[in-house]
Design an enzyme around this catalytic site. Structure first.
Site, PDB file in Angstrom:
ATOM      1  N   GLU A  25      40.562  84.094  -1.937  1.00 17.47           N
ATOM      2  CA  GLU A  25      40.751  84.506  -0.546  1.00 17.47           C
ATOM      3  C   GLU A  25      40.839  86.024  -0.460  1.00 17.47           C
ATOM      4  OE1 GLU A  25      44.134  82.579   1.279  1.00 17.47           O
ATOM      5  OE2 GLU A  25      43.669  83.424   3.255  1.00 17.47           O
ATOM      6  N   ASN A 172      40.449  75.984   8.578  1.00 18.14           N
ATOM      7  CA  ASN A 172      41.436  75.865   7.491  1.00 18.14           C
ATOM      8  C   ASN A 172      42.821  75.728   8.103  1.00 18.14           C
ATOM      9  OD1 ASN A 172      42.695  76.477   4.717  1.00 18.14           O
ATOM     10  ND2 ASN A 172      43.595  78.053   6.014  1.00 18.14           N
ATOM     11  N   GLU A 173      43.586  74.799   7.605  1.00 19.29           N
ATOM     12  CA  GLU A 173      44.957  74.586   8.091  1.00 19.29           C
ATOM     13  C   GLU A 173      44.993  74.719   9.621  1.00 19.29           C
ATOM     14  OE1 GLU A 173      47.951  76.674   5.738  1.00 19.29           O
ATOM     15  OE2 GLU A 173      47.393  75.502   3.978  1.00 19.29           O
ATOM     16  N   TYR A 239      51.397  72.588  -2.209  1.00 19.70           N
ATOM     17  CA  TYR A 239      51.880  73.582  -3.171  1.00 19.70           C
ATOM     18  C   TYR A 239      53.184  73.106  -3.798  1.00 19.70           C
ATOM     19  CZ  TYR A 239      48.451  77.015  -1.571  1.00 19.70           C
ATOM     20  OH  TYR A 239      47.279  77.673  -1.296  1.00 19.70           O
ATOM     21  N   GLU A 296      43.568  73.349  -1.830  1.00 17.28           N
ATOM     22  CA  GLU A 296      44.622  74.310  -2.157  1.00 17.28           C
ATOM     23  C   GLU A 296      45.732  73.559  -2.869  1.00 17.28           C
ATOM     24  OE1 GLU A 296      45.948  77.107   0.831  1.00 17.28           O
ATOM     25  OE2 GLU A 296      43.935  77.230   1.688  1.00 17.28           O
ATOM     26  N   GLN A 345      45.349  80.712  -6.670  1.00 20.18           N
ATOM     27  CA  GLN A 345      43.997  81.186  -6.437  1.00 20.18           C
ATOM     28  C   GLN A 345      43.477  81.780  -7.741  1.00 20.18           C
ATOM     29  OE1 GLN A 345      43.496  83.573  -2.920  1.00 20.18           O
ATOM     30  NE2 GLN A 345      44.670  82.155  -1.626  1.00 20.18           N
TER      31      GLN A 345
HETATM   32  O1  AHR Z   1      46.779  80.253  -0.592  1.00 14.96           O
HETATM   33  C1  AHR Z   1      47.581  80.976   0.284  1.00 14.96           C
HETATM   34  C2  AHR Z   1      47.627  80.380   1.676  1.00 14.96           C
HETATM   35  O2  AHR Z   1      48.254  79.138   1.642  1.00 14.96           O
HETATM   36  C3  AHR Z   1      46.295  80.089   2.330  1.00 14.96           C
HETATM   37  O3  AHR Z   1      45.759  81.204   2.942  1.00 14.96           O
HETATM   38  C4  AHR Z   1      46.660  79.050   3.354  1.00 14.96           C
HETATM   39  O4  AHR Z   1      45.583  78.194   3.646  1.00 14.96           O
HETATM   40  C5  AHR Z   1      47.845  78.348   2.738  1.00 14.96           C
HETATM   41  O5  AHR Z   1      48.892  78.218   3.630  1.00 14.96           O
END
Ligand code: AHR
Length: 497
Positions: A25, A172-173, A239, A296, A345
């Site tokens: 990103e 995205n999101e 995450y 992600e 990432q």
């Molecule tokens: O990876 C960091 C961020 O996490 C991304 O930009 C977003 O899609 C997510 O919330």
């Protein structure tokens, strides 16, 4: 003794190479500095891409790369990133640190990066602040080989032949940074936007709808019901935060054994997410045509002290390696529905493969996990069952002590990846393969990544953690026996004949 039975006759589906995908990103020092330094940089580069980073990433066989975001994708206007660099528009990257984005890395540079890496592209379009027309025109610019003004503009900018776009994300999101939409609203928007992701070539563009945040099953239900027929893939973001608290996530390097286990326990939550989202998808898509795209995933800690909080720069230890091994084994085992996954990432951000400082780079423990797992890419998943491995208690409940998966590789070898998650205790694993009476195990090659849970690579000590060859393996007929030390991952390549 832990027993691992592997049925070499039972093919459970293809492990698409895209399960080993990555994400880059416009965030912190991922693209700029980490990958792209520009042609005039003293750092050795090819067309602006750092040679050292590209070379390291080629080694782990990056199959697909997602770009330009993340949250950045829904503020990105592709026309700002084409043409002469000095004329490109500058913007403030409001999501990530408020720094100036000069758009010197745009569509042409991204496609060049994919060319150098030898990987597929996954482009994420802008729904949050972009129009249908803008998205449609981006597709036309990239993929139209005919006589259109946008195709002519692409040629003027140096790209004669149209590119192939393999994967395209529509927002995205969208439930969060991508527009704070409700599922019903986004489902309709998705149907509309994706209509204009036109096919200019024979190869189909694989269209990915914005999927749920973690355990938001309502989002999956509503998306699948309303828009399932219009998508090839549905994304999922999850995450691993040791504390589960976004305001105080915990340190990447300073943690106790209990926090180590709780982090891994949280990594295992991916299993429940895949299972429950898949159950909903199965209702609307029993033939599993729509892929679950975990675009992600990874660990997320507090940033390294003294660094820009908006840059999400974190160190990487053997704890991250174990978290990665848990996830990758889970993706393999669920390859019937999981069609792609992209760790967040690639460089200098979150659970990165590579960290850079000026002209120096280090490969992280997570990098070596991808290296050991790369043999599963495009292999056939084999049925494998563990007995006697036991569990590790954590204050958030028990978690498995061992994680594993096995596949039959394109090279004809059986590849087994086993991680021992215990922080302190090694164990013996006996792996029994179902081989026909005329055949037996002929050769076993092994490699290992191991260490103490806090071990990491730094610019001062870049090779503290690295893969080593693993020879302490006994094999006879159909059985392979080996000791797996605490906090380590083993990859075995088995030849049967
Ligand atoms: O990876 C960091 C961020 O996490 C991304 O930009 C977003 O899609 C997510 O919330």
């Amino acid at each position: 003794m832990i027993k691992l039975y592997i049925n070499t006759e039972r093919n459970k589906g293809k492990i698409h190479k895209e399960l080993y995908g990555h994400f880059a990103e416009h965030l912190g020092r991922c693209i700029y500095e980490g990958i792209f330094v520009g042609e005039d940089s003293p750092i050795p580069n090819t067309n602006g891409m750092r040679n050292d980073v590209v070379e390291a990433l080629k080694e782990i066989k990056v199959p697909v790369l997602r770009w330009p975001g993340g949250c950045f994708a829904d503020e990105y206007h592709w026309k700002d990133g084409i043409g002469k660099k000095e004329n490109r528009k500058k913007m403030v990257n409001t999501n990530w640190g408020g720094v100036v984005e000069d758009n010197s890395f745009g569509t042409h540079e991204f496609m060049e990066l994919c060319r150098q890496l030898g990987c597929e592209n996954y482009i994420n379009g802008n729904v949050g602040s972009g129009t249908v027309q803008e998205m449609a025109e981006w597709i036309e610019y990239m993929t139209c080989g005919g006589d259109s003004s946008l195709a002519a503009l692409r040629r003027e900018n140096g790209q004669e032949e149209p590119w192939k776009v393999q994967y395209f994300g529509v927002g995205n999101e969208s439930w969060g940074c991508g527009g704070n939409m409700l599922p019903e609203y986004y489902a309709n928007e998705y149907r509309r936007y994706q209509t204009f992701v036109r096919q200019y070539q024979n190869e189909k563009i694989y269209k990915i709808a914005c999927g749920p945040n973690e355990a938001d099953y309502e989002w999956t239900e509503k998306l699948m019901r309303t828009a399932g027929k219009f998508m090839d893939g549905l994304s999922l973001h999850y995450y691993t935060l040791p504390t589960g608290n976004w305001d105080k996530k915990g340190s990447a390097t300073d943690f106790d054994v209990e926090t180590y286990y709780v982090t891994l326990k949280k990594a295992f939550f991916m299993e429940e997410l895949i299972r429950k989202h898949s159950e909903i998808m199965d209702k609307y898509d029993p033939e599993k045509k729509v892929g679950l795209i975990i675009d992600e995933w990874g660990t997320w800690y507090d940033v390294e002290p003294g660094t820009n909080p908006g840059f999400l720069y974190q160190q990487n230890t053997m704890r991250d390696a174990m978290a990665a091994a848990i996830n990758l084994n889970l993706f393999n085992q669920n390859c019937g529905r999981v069609r792609m996954a992209n760790i967040a990432q690639m460089v200098n951000v979150l659970q990165a493969m590579v960290l850079t400082e000026g002209e120096r780079i280090v490969k992280t423990p997570s990098y070596y996990v991808f290296d050991l797992f790369k043999h599963h890419q495009d292999a056939d998943l084999l049925e494998s069952v563990l007995f006697g491995a036991g569990e590790i208690p954590t204050k958030e409940g028990a978690m498995p002590r061992i994680t594993q998966s096995a596949s039959m590789g394109k090279d004809g070898k059986i590849h087994i990846t086993v991680a021992n998650l215990s922080a302190e205790e090694g164990c013996t694993v006996e792996s029994i393969l179902s081989v026909s009476p005329q055949k037996s195990v002929k050769k076993v090659g092994g490699e290992i990544l191991g260490g103490e849970i806090h071990d990491k690579n730094t610019f001062e000590e870049p090779e503290k953690v690295k893969k080593e060859s693993f020879g302490a393996i006994e094999a006879d007929k159909d059985t392979i026996r080996f000791e797996i030390p605490a906090c380590s991952l083993v990859h075995l390549a088995v030849e049967v004949g």
